[in-house]
Design a protein around this motif. Structure first.
Motif, short mmCIF file in Angstrom:
data_model
loop_
_atom_site.label_atom_id
_atom_site.label_comp_id
_atom_site.label_asym_id
_atom_site.label_seq_id
_atom_site.Cartn_x
_atom_site.Cartn_y
_atom_site.Cartn_z
N GLU A 141 0.82 -1.21 0.00
CA GLU A 141 0.00 0.00 0.00
C GLU A 141 0.86 1.26 0.00
N ARG A 142 1.93 1.25 0.75
CA ARG A 142 2.80 2.42 0.80
C ARG A 142 3.53 2.60 -0.53
N ALA A 143 3.92 1.48 -1.14
CA ALA A 143 4.57 1.56 -2.46
C ALA A 143 3.59 2.09 -3.50
N TYR A 144 2.31 1.72 -3.38
CA TYR A 144 1.30 2.22 -4.32
C TYR A 144 1.19 3.74 -4.22
N VAL A 145 1.07 4.25 -3.00
CA VAL A 145 0.96 5.70 -2.81
C VAL A 145 2.18 6.40 -3.40
N LEU A 146 3.36 5.84 -3.14
CA LEU A 146 4.59 6.45 -3.64
C LEU A 146 4.62 6.46 -5.17
N ARG A 147 4.23 5.35 -5.80
CA ARG A 147 4.22 5.29 -7.26
C ARG A 147 3.23 6.30 -7.85
N ARG A 148 2.08 6.45 -7.22
CA ARG A 148 1.09 7.40 -7.74
C ARG A 148 1.57 8.84 -7.58
N LEU A 194 11.66 3.02 0.44
CA LEU A 194 10.90 2.56 -0.72
C LEU A 194 11.25 3.35 -1.97
N VAL A 195 11.54 4.63 -1.80
CA VAL A 195 11.80 5.47 -2.97
C VAL A 195 13.12 5.11 -3.66
N ARG A 196 14.00 4.42 -2.94
CA ARG A 196 15.29 4.04 -3.53
C ARG A 196 15.10 3.08 -4.71
N GLU A 197 13.97 2.37 -4.71
CA GLU A 197 13.71 1.39 -5.77
C GLU A 197 13.11 2.05 -7.02
N LEU A 198 12.85 3.35 -6.94
CA LEU A 198 12.18 4.06 -8.03
C LEU A 198 13.09 5.15 -8.60
N ASP A 199 12.62 5.79 -9.65
CA ASP A 199 13.41 6.85 -10.28
C ASP A 199 12.52 8.08 -10.43
N PRO A 200 12.34 8.85 -9.34
CA PRO A 200 11.42 9.99 -9.40
C PRO A 200 11.98 11.12 -10.23
N PRO A 201 11.10 11.94 -10.81
CA PRO A 201 11.55 13.11 -11.58
C PRO A 201 12.06 14.22 -10.66
N ASP A 202 12.66 15.23 -11.25
CA ASP A 202 13.27 16.30 -10.46
C ASP A 202 12.24 17.10 -9.67
N ASN A 203 10.96 17.12 -10.10
CA ASN A 203 9.96 17.92 -9.39
C ASN A 203 9.29 17.15 -8.26
N PHE A 204 9.86 15.99 -7.92
CA PHE A 204 9.39 15.21 -6.75
C PHE A 204 10.50 15.20 -5.71
#
Length: 429
Positions: free
Chosen positions: A202-209, A245-255
């Protein structure tokens, strides 16, 4: 005994986490007509706040002293013996600890006990009856809204406990300038919670969205406002920190992930999004556009059921489309957010109640609902867990003791955030 002057009222606050320290210290200022700073104590335990967490609450006062429950009771007893007894105690604690401290204060047999005030730090969405009955015995049980006051009185009256202690007030940390859009600024803030939602998925879902929303709106700044850093604890346990959790993702610069005092973050917020954080009430007080997510359901376990009827419930798909909910004014009026400018009067009844109790020639005895007669199979366990024996020898503080205590606390936090999830996954094999 002559009444104390305005400057002579002595107030102490006992808290067990960073958010409760914030609530307790600010409540103490709101409900007493004194210019003196309250004396602060924080309970030594799982959620003992770090210096950084205390600073981030934004409460401008002297750092509180870390104590055990027994040490706090000794401090109250010794202050009375010196002729410097506290007039008001604010107990910013979970219900079971409130009940244990009430017992400890009653057992002290002070010649003139303090007025005892307690309440809740935010939205009350779980264990309403149990938590309230554990707090019964305090002179004042603060309700943060008309809605809560009605619910609290219904519980006390329903068990024949008497609802006189319930006093309607508001959250003491509301404030800040009313929302005003700023040309060229577009900032969405997600107010994270340590245990809502609870599961990794659930936390990963919120982060992805959130990251997906940032990609859809490159001109919008998307901030994930965090309560604590890895290794720190708050009122609730956090097994799956967003920082990891965010380490597994590649967020854009505006996040971005951000920390800091919530009031300062709200100063630059154009849309506050959450699952059920009390930050929603802070934003609504300032008329900042606010959204409460339904993506994971509207469930008691999430706490967002509290916002049924608010007009704020929505989902990520609608936010992605640019649709922002409009709050229901009737709902707002019952929730204590005082967005109509009435906040300055919100604590008048509480101040009057405390002043009336201070003026009594003698304080009534502490008479909780839970006693050895009404709850013989429940109360003894609560009192035993807290071990508030002021007659026991006071432990000598030393550098070695502090090192061992911090090591044990670190091991516990490591177990919560690393070992427990692994054990749970193994159990599911």
């Amino acid at each position: 005994m002559p009444s104390r002057t305005r400057e002579a009222i002595r107030v102490a606050v006992l808290a067990d986490s960073d958010t409760r320290w914030k609530w307790g210290a600010l409540t103490a200022r709101r409900i007493t007509a004194t210019s003196a700073e309250p004396t602060g104590f924080v309970l030594r335990g799982r959620a003992t706040p770090t210096a950084r967490q205390l600073a981030e609450t934004g409460v401008p006062t002297h750092p509180p002293r870390e104590v055990t429950g027994a040490e706090f009771l000794r401090a109250v007893r010794d202050a009375e013996a010196r002729g410097e007894g506290y007039d008001v105690l604010v107990l910013a604690l979970v219900g079971g600890t409130v009940r244990a401290v009430l017992q400890g204060l009653a057992d002290l047999g002070l010649a003139r006990r303090p007025v005892i005030v307690t309440g809740y730090v935010g939205v009350v969405y779980e264990k309403l009856t149990d938590g309230l009955l554990l707090r019964h015995g305090a002179d004042v049980v603060l309700a943060n809204s008309r809605h809560d006051a009605e619910r609290f009185r219904a519980v006390y009256e329903g068990v024949g406990a008497g609802a006189e202690p319930v006093v309607e007030a508001a959250l003491p940390f509301l404030g800040g300038a009313p929302y005003a859009p700023v040309a060229g600024r577009d900032t969405l803030v997600f107010a994270a919670q340590p245990s809502v939602p609870a599961t990794r998925a659930e936390r990963a879902y919120v982060l992805r969205r959130l990251i997906g929303h940032a990609r859809l709106h490159p001109g919008r700044e998307v901030l994930l406002k965090l309560r604590s850093k890895p290794g720190e604890h708050t009122t609730h346990l956090e097994e799956f920190p967003f920082q990891k959790l965010v380490r597994e993702l590649d967020p854009p610069d505006n996040f971005r992930l951000v920390y800091g005092h919530m009031g300062e973050v709200l100063d630059r917020t154009d849309l506050l999004v959450t699952v059920s954080s009390t930050a929603a009430l802070e934003a609504l007080h300032r008329r900042i556009p606010t959204a409460v997510l339904t993506d994971l359901g509207v469930r008691e376990a999430l706490g967002n059921h509290h916002f049924v009827g608010s007009g704020l419930l929505t989902c990520f798909d609608r936010l992605d489309e640019g649709t922002v909910p409009t709050p229901d004014e009737t709902w707002l009026a019952r929730q204590g957010v005082a967005s109509d400018g009435s906040y300055e009067e919100a604590f008048d009844a509480a101040r009057d109640r405390v002043a009336a109790l201070l003026a009594l020639p003698e304080r009534p005895p502490i008479t909780p609902y839970y006693t050895a007669e009404t709850a013989p199979g429940y109360l003894p366990g609560i009192l035993a867990r807290h071990r508030l024996d002021v007659t026991a020898p006071e432990p000598r503080e030393s550098g070695l003791r502090r090192i061992v205590r911090e090591a044990a606390r670190g091991a516990y936090r490591h177990g919560v955030q690393r070992v427990a999830p692994v054990v749970r996954r193994l159990g599911e094999l």
